[in-house]
Structures are given as C-alpha cells and as structure tokens.
Enzyme design. Structure first.
Site, PDB file in Angstrom:
ATOM      1  N   CYS A 373       0.893  -1.162   0.000  1.00 44.22           N
ATOM      2  CA  CYS A 373       0.000   0.000   0.000  1.00 44.22           C
ATOM      3  C   CYS A 373       0.928   1.208   0.000  1.00 44.22           C
ATOM      4  O   CYS A 373       1.800   1.291  -0.863  1.00 44.22           O
ATOM      5  CB  CYS A 373      -0.963  -0.039   1.186  1.00 44.22           C
ATOM      6  SG  CYS A 373      -0.207  -0.409   2.777  1.00 44.22           S
ATOM      7  N   SER A 374       0.808   2.100   0.934  1.00 50.33           N
ATOM      8  CA  SER A 374       1.765   3.198   1.015  1.00 50.33           C
ATOM      9  C   SER A 374       2.892   2.832   1.974  1.00 50.33           C
ATOM     10  O   SER A 374       4.057   2.790   1.606  1.00 50.33           O
ATOM     11  CB  SER A 374       1.070   4.489   1.470  1.00 50.33           C
ATOM     12  OG  SER A 374       1.975   5.569   1.468  1.00 50.33           O
ATOM     13  N   ALA A 375       2.524   2.515   3.225  1.00 50.00           N
ATOM     14  CA  ALA A 375       3.530   2.136   4.218  1.00 50.00           C
ATOM     15  C   ALA A 375       3.820   0.635   4.193  1.00 50.00           C
ATOM     16  O   ALA A 375       4.843   0.192   4.699  1.00 50.00           O
ATOM     17  CB  ALA A 375       3.060   2.545   5.614  1.00 50.00           C
ATOM     18  N   ALA A 377       1.721  -1.660   5.638  1.00 50.68           N
ATOM     19  CA  ALA A 377       1.345  -2.189   6.952  1.00 50.68           C
ATOM     20  C   ALA A 377      -0.169  -2.332   7.104  1.00 50.68           C
ATOM     21  O   ALA A 377      -0.667  -3.435   7.332  1.00 50.68           O
ATOM     22  CB  ALA A 377       1.904  -1.287   8.057  1.00 50.68           C
ATOM     23  N   GLY A 378      -0.920  -1.239   6.951  1.00 49.62           N
ATOM     24  CA  GLY A 378      -2.355  -1.270   7.221  1.00 49.62           C
ATOM     25  C   GLY A 378      -3.161  -2.045   6.201  1.00 49.62           C
ATOM     26  O   GLY A 378      -3.636  -3.156   6.465  1.00 49.62           O
ATOM     27  N   ARG A 379      -3.325  -1.481   5.025  1.00 49.30           N
ATOM     28  CA  ARG A 379      -4.106  -2.136   3.969  1.00 49.30           C
ATOM     29  C   ARG A 379      -3.428  -3.423   3.506  1.00 49.30           C
ATOM     30  O   ARG A 379      -4.096  -4.407   3.190  1.00 49.30           O
ATOM     31  CB  ARG A 379      -4.297  -1.191   2.790  1.00 49.30           C
ATOM     32  CG  ARG A 379      -5.007   0.101   3.139  1.00 49.30           C
ATOM     33  CD  ARG A 379      -5.131   1.004   1.923  1.00 49.30           C
ATOM     34  NE  ARG A 379      -5.516   2.359   2.298  1.00 49.30           N
ATOM     35  CZ  ARG A 379      -5.731   3.345   1.438  1.00 49.30           C
ATOM     36  NH1 ARG A 379      -5.589   3.123   0.137  1.00 49.30           N
ATOM     37  NH2 ARG A 379      -6.073   4.542   1.857  1.00 49.30           N
ATOM     38  N   CYS A 667     -37.387   3.054 -13.665  1.00 49.75           N
ATOM     39  CA  CYS A 667     -38.661   2.348 -13.680  1.00 49.75           C
ATOM     40  C   CYS A 667     -39.530   3.069 -12.655  1.00 49.75           C
ATOM     41  O   CYS A 667     -39.179   4.161 -12.203  1.00 49.75           O
ATOM     42  CB  CYS A 667     -38.488   0.864 -13.350  1.00 49.75           C
ATOM     43  SG  CYS A 667     -37.618   0.533 -11.811  1.00 49.75           S
TER      44      CYS A 667
END
EC number: 3.1.3.48
Length: 730
Positions: A373-375, A377-379, A667
């Site tokens: 992800c960026s770091a 760690a999280g994602r 509809c």
C-alpha cells in the site's frame, strides 16, 4: 416494620440494635467491675462485627444470584443469535454442524497454524455433491473428539458456522470486544531493524517508523561495489501452509524503483498487489513505478502490454526483461482502486472479488505475491490476513484472525494498523463465508444452471432459490440515518415512495442551479463492470421533478436514458420529453432530433443544452423506451428482446463520448426492473472479459448501493435466463 418486610436479616438487625441501645442506656444499680465492663464491651463489639459480616455475606450472595440471572439471559441471547447464524448458513454447512475439522499435514507448514495438531485423514465428496459455497469442499475429519483450537489459546479459532454470532457479540457496546482485542496487540517495534536504520538506507524508507525487521527482511543480491544495495523496505510473510508466500512492502519511492524491480526479478514474483492510489487527499502515497508503454529501470526493461480497467480495480500486464539474461517474464499488477481515502471500504464485495482474481491468476510455481500500500502495513495487512483466512476457512472450517494478525506483526511492524481495519477483516471474511464462490466458468454454465434450477423432492427447493435467500440475508438494511438527505422535509415531495430512498453516500447531487430548488434527486450512482458510477438508477420522474431529471442528465454527462415502464398519468408518470421540436425544462433545453422504432424499443435522440452555461455546447442523448414489459409482470415477456435492448444501449454508449458517458435507468420505483437491467449488463461484460458468469456478485454489488435492486425471485432467475440466452446466441 413494613419497610423491612421480606428482608428477615434486616428485622434481626433492628431487634439487635434495639437490644444494644437499651443495654447501653440502662442505668446500672451497682457500679460494675472494670474487668467485667471490658468483657461486656468486647462481647458487644463481637456481636456487632458478626452481624456486619453476616450482612456482607448476604449481599454477596444476592449479587451472585443476580449476576447468574444476567448470565443466563446473555446465554439465551447468544443461543438466539446462533440459531440465526445456523439458519443463514444451513445451505452451505449442513454436514458440518456436529463435527470439527482439520487439514492434512504439510511438511512445509511453518506458520502460526503449527501450534495445532492435525490429522491427515479426510473425507471425499463426489463432484456432484459439491456446491459453490465456501464450506462445501472436501472436509477433513478430526482425530479425536476435542478441537485442538480450544486448548491453550487465549484467543481460540472460531468455527465459520459461529462467526456471525461471534461478530455480533464483539460489536455490542460500541464494538467493545473488538476494541479490547485490538488493543491487546503489541504496538510498535518488536524486533531489531539495524540494517534499515543505517544512514545509507534512510532515504529508502518512505516512513521512518515503518521499516523492515532484520530477521524477516528481503535481502537483495548486492549491486557491484555497493554493499548497502542489499536493503529494501520489505518483509517475507508466511501464507496458509506456504512459507514466505507474500512479501509485504512499502509503495516505492523514486529512489527505490530499481530496487523494487530487482526484488520482483530475484524472487520470481508473478503478481504485484497494490492497495493504494498514487495520490490520496493531495498527498503522494506511492511513486508510479510502472510505465504506460516501455521504460528502462537500470538493467531492467519493463513493457506494459495490456491494461484492463474495471470498476474497483485495474489489471496491468507487463513483460520484464533484464540485460544479460535471455528471458522474458510476465508480471501482472493488480491495482485495487476502490479503497477510500479514509477508513475502509463500505462493503467487502469488491475487495473479495479482487482477492479471488489474484489467487486465480497467480501461477502455482511463482514466487511470493508482492503486496504493498503506502507504508506496507495497514491495507497490506488487511489483504494478507483476509487471503490467509479464506484459505483456512475453506480447508478447516475455522478462522483464526487474532493469531494471524499477531503472527504478521512478528514479521513486519504494525500490520493491520487500525481497529476499523481489524473489524473490516472480520466483516469481509463473514461475507465471503456466507456468500461463497458463485462465479461459474462459461464452459460449465449451462450444465450448472440446469442443476441449480432442479427442484429437490425432499426440500421442495432448489440451489437457485437457496442462493436468492442467501442474497437476501446478506443484503444491507438501510437505516433512516443512511438516507438523511432524502428524509429532509424539503425533499419529501421528490420521493415517489418513502420506503425506497437512496442512501446519502450514493447520491448524485445536482450542480445546475434552478431557483430555490434543492440539489437532491431520488437517484443512486452505481458501478458497472468496468466503470465506477456508470449507472444512475432513479424513479420515474414525478410531475414536480421533471426539471430535476433533466438537470441530472446534463450535470452527469448521461448519454443514454433507459425507460422500463409506461407513461401513466394515474400513477404520476407524465411524458417528460418533447415528442417533436424543442421544450424547456427549467434551465435545460431539450430538442427531439429523431424518433424510430425497432421491435420492442422506441429510440429517441435528444440534443440538450444548459441555458445557464450555453458556452458548454450540446449533449447528445438517446432514450430507449422498452415496450416489452407489461406493468403487471415481474419480468419481460421475451429474454431475447430484453437482451437486445441491453446490447443496443451498450453499443450506443461505446460510440458516444468515447465510452465515458453514463446511463440513466428508470422504472416506477427505481428498483427491481432497473436492477435487472444493470445486473444483466454487468454479467454480459463479465462474460466478455473473464469468461465467467456471476449473477450473485452482480446483484450483490448493486444491492450494496440500493437494497431493492432485483426484488423478486422471478427477476433473479430471469438474469440467469438472459445470461444463458447471451451465451447461446453468441
């Protein structure tokens, strides 16, 4: 006396106190001996202390009794919740209710699962008995009667059949259970990272506090004359039964792009998973380390040979060559774009589909899957934990999320960075277990579909009916606060039905100003297969919202309008367009350019412009009025004509605005009929791109935005029927 009635110990205490008082206040006739007086005082004090101890013990008993009653009530509530979970998963876990399961021994397994004792024996099921549900796979039998997951663990593994109950209990009291569990993880550095801290490596770290531990770091083959070139901010992570199955790393910075491709080559990785966007909230999260065409990074040549953009992710295929090596490798990058800038995805449906796509695409002989992800760690941690737990649930029928996160944190700092991410992991795994794998390869679809609609003589049901019930059980229920804008008093008269409102997060707010009219319209943005927010589903315009409807068409660059019900003034459904010539609807001028009819479809082409911004020019819009759907029927009269409508709209969309224009579908209530059009459109694209049919996933994705999409079982089956019609006609 009445105040102490029913409490005998208080009555005794009162009489005792009276006795003590009378004894203390009675005048003695003879002055007592001092020693005897002391004895008497001691006796009185002893009696008083005894009474107080008795009272305290009695109070403790009362508290214990009350606590046991509360515990019994809680146990009953847990039992009710478990019954609900059993009902929801009975279609996928009938054979599992009374037994624990284990996986076969794997000599390569060195992960956190090693602490459990496994039996290599397993039960085989015939292919015809297997369904698409996650738990309906070959099951592994337990050696003994006790589950090894219940011994010696502070946080034991959870059976999939009990997962819903567990999550519901953890979410009570403002998710106190999850909060307590997440805060028990060790936060911060837990191992040495001396190499990462060296001065020559500082510029290689995006964040100074998220760097690679020494014991698990990826060691690059050093470049000649540069001993520090063996460092990259990346760590090996064990998968399920696969040591070092992943590499968790940061999003490359400019200085480490060459190192990144060195790692891909050295580790023989075939898949890169990217769970961030390049820029989020104005901040650079990752350097663009890949080319749009061809780029040279040191002695590597990277060429982008294919790009497949989808609604929630992009798949890029690269060829990788290295100077001095007579070899060309293929590397795929799976870039998940649906993760919001803040928090976690609102629903896990898209991420689960993404994870399955990566799993299916990764060659068995390939090196580690590189996740960033960026770091890193999280994602990254979320992705890896979900992937591991899906494998574990499939093989063992249990999940061990807590200990998996704990194991990941021993390999790389702060994997899964927030409590919100930790809860999302649980929700994602629950959704995967409840829904199962519902994609059917094109080559197997016809046989699978006929099997799905076959009625079981014992249950008087079918797999298709069970699947629709499962879909209903996992469909989110909107609360009043989710639709707060639609519920505002000033917007009430803009809603045809107050029980079918769009959620705030999906609203297309009107941009063009029209006097004092609000910017609200009863409509919802929805993803197609390839494009986010490609569909706008709305109700048939009311007489007082026709002007808002045309503002919506213009403001959102809509090039198609699909009309799935009839003009009916008795139901408040007026003709909202000019039959010929030009009409003005508030600030929008609409001119009918042509009108033609083809079987069950009337095609009208309009030219519209915004009179408040005439410099923007005209927008060409085609309206497709479908005549093949009687008002009293749940489904159209012809599969072929409805499929033809969908393909006509698709063709027009590709020709207009370079395929970027949106489609408005309406509809009467903006629900069942509109949902069928969108779902079948998604399935057709799915067949073209991936050679699979997944009606369940298509409808689930739509219902995540608006729960009334594809309302009836007949409509759900019709989606399958049209999918089969499309396959046989093409």
């Amino acid at each position: 006396t009445s105040s102490v009635r029913g409490f005998p110990f208080l009555h005794i205490l009162t009489n005792t106190c009276r006795f003590l008082t009378s004894a203390a206040t009675e005048e003695p006739e003879v002055i007592p001996d001092p020693a005897k007086q002391t004895d008497r005082v001691v006796k009185i004090a002893g009696i008083s202390a005894g009474i107080l101890v008795f009272i305290l013990l009695l109070l403790v008993v009362i508290l214990i009794v009350k606590k046991s009653k509360l515990a019994k009530k809680r146990k009953d509530a847990m039992g009710n919740t478990r019954q609900e979970m059993t009902h929801m998963v009975n279609a996928m876990d009938r054979s599992y209710a009374d037994q624990s399961t284990l996986h076969a021994e794997d000599p390569l397994s060195i992960t956190f699962m090693d602490q459990h004792n496994f039996s290599p024996r397993y039960e085989n099921h015939s292919a015809t008995a297997e369904s698409s549900r996650l738990l309906d796979v070959p099951r592994y039998l337990c050696e003994g009667t006790e589950s090894p997951y219940q011994t010696g663990q502070l946080h034991p593994a959870i059976r999939v059949a009990d997962l819903l109950q567990h999550i519901n209990l953890m979410k009570t009291s403002d998710s106190y259970g999850f909060k307590e569990e997440y805060e028990s993880f060790f936060e911060g550095q837990s191992a040495s990272w001396d190499v990462a801290k060296k001065d020559q490596n500082r510029a290689k770290n995006r964040y100074g506090n998220i760097i690679a531990y020494d014991h698990s770091r990826v060691i690059l083959q050093p470049v000649e004359d540069d001993p520090s070139s063996d460092y990259i901010n990346a760590n090996y992570i064990d998968g399920y039964q696969r040591p070092s199955h992943y590499i968790a790393t940061q999003g490359p910075v400019h200085e480490t792009v060459y190192d990144f491709w060195r790692m891909i080559w050295q580790e023989q990785s075939a898949c890169i998973v990217m769970v961030t966007n390049l820029v989020e909230v104005g901040r650079v999260k990752c350097y663009k380390y890949w080319p749009d065409d061809t780029e040279v990074y040191g002695d590597f040549k990277v060429t982008c040979v294919e790009m497949e953009p989808l609604a929630e992710y992009v798949v890029r295929t690269f060829t990788l060559e290295r100077r001095g090596y007579n070899e060309i490798r293929e590397v795929k990058q799976f870039h998940f774009t649906g993760w919001p800038d803040h928090g976690v995805p609102y629903h896990a449906t898209g991420l689960l589909s993404f994870i399955r796509r990566v799993k299916f695409s990764n060659p068995p002989s390939a090196g580690p899957i590189v996740v960033h992800c960026s770091a890193g760690a999280g994602r990254t941690g979320c992705y890896i934990v979900i992937d591991i737990m899906l494998d574990m649930a499939e093989r063992e029928g249990v999940v061990d999320i807590y200990n998996c996160v704990k194991a990941l944190r021993s390999r790389r700092i702060n994997m899964v960075q927030t409590e919100e991410q930790y809860i999302f992991i649980h929700d994602a795994i629950l959704e995967a277990c409840l829904c199962g794998e519902t994609a059917i390869p094109v080559c197997e679809f016809k046989a699978a579909y006929f099997d799905m609609i076959r009625i079981d003589s014992q249950t008087n049901s079918s797999h298709l009916k069970d699947e629709f019930q499962t879909l209903n059980s996992v469909t989110p229920r909107l609360q009043a606060e989710d639709c707060s804008i639609a519920c505002l008093p000033r917007n009430h008269d803009k809603n045809r039905f107050m029980d079918m409102l769009p959620p705030d997060r999906c609203l297309p707010f009107l941009i063009t100003i029209d006097g004092e009219s609000s910017n609200y319209i009863n409509a919802a943005l929805m993803d197609s297969y390839r494009q986010p927010a490609a569909f706008i589903v709305t109700q048939y315009p009311l007489p007082n919202t026709v002007k808002d409807f045309w503002r919506l068409v213009y403001d959102y660059g809509c090039t198609s309008i699909v009309m799935l019900n009839e003009v009916d003034l008795s139901q408040g459904c007026p003709q909202y367009w000019p039959e010929e010539g030009m009409l003005r609807y508030g600030p929008i001028q609409v001119e009918c350019m042509s009108c033609s009819m083809d079987c069950d479809v009337i095609n009208r082409i309009f030219r519209i412009c915004n009179l408040t911004r005439p410099q923007e020019g005209y927008l060409m819009v085609q309206q497709f009025q479908y005549l093949g759907w009687a008002s009293h029927r749940e489904v159209p009269g012809s599969k072929r004509s409805f499929l033809k409508l969908i393909l006509q709209v698709e063709k027009w969309q590709e020709e207009c605005e370079e395929g970027e224009g949106r489609t408005i579908i309406h509809c009467l209530n903006g629900g069942g009929r509109s949902g069928m059009f969108c779902a079948i459109g998604i399935v057709v694209e799915m067949v073209k791109r991936q050679n699979v049919v997944d009606v369940f996933h298509a409808v689930k994705t739509l219902r995540n935005s608006k729960p009334n999409m594809v309302e009836a079982p007949e409509q759900y089956r019709f989606c399958y029927d049209v999918a089969l019609e499309y396959l046989e006609s093409s």
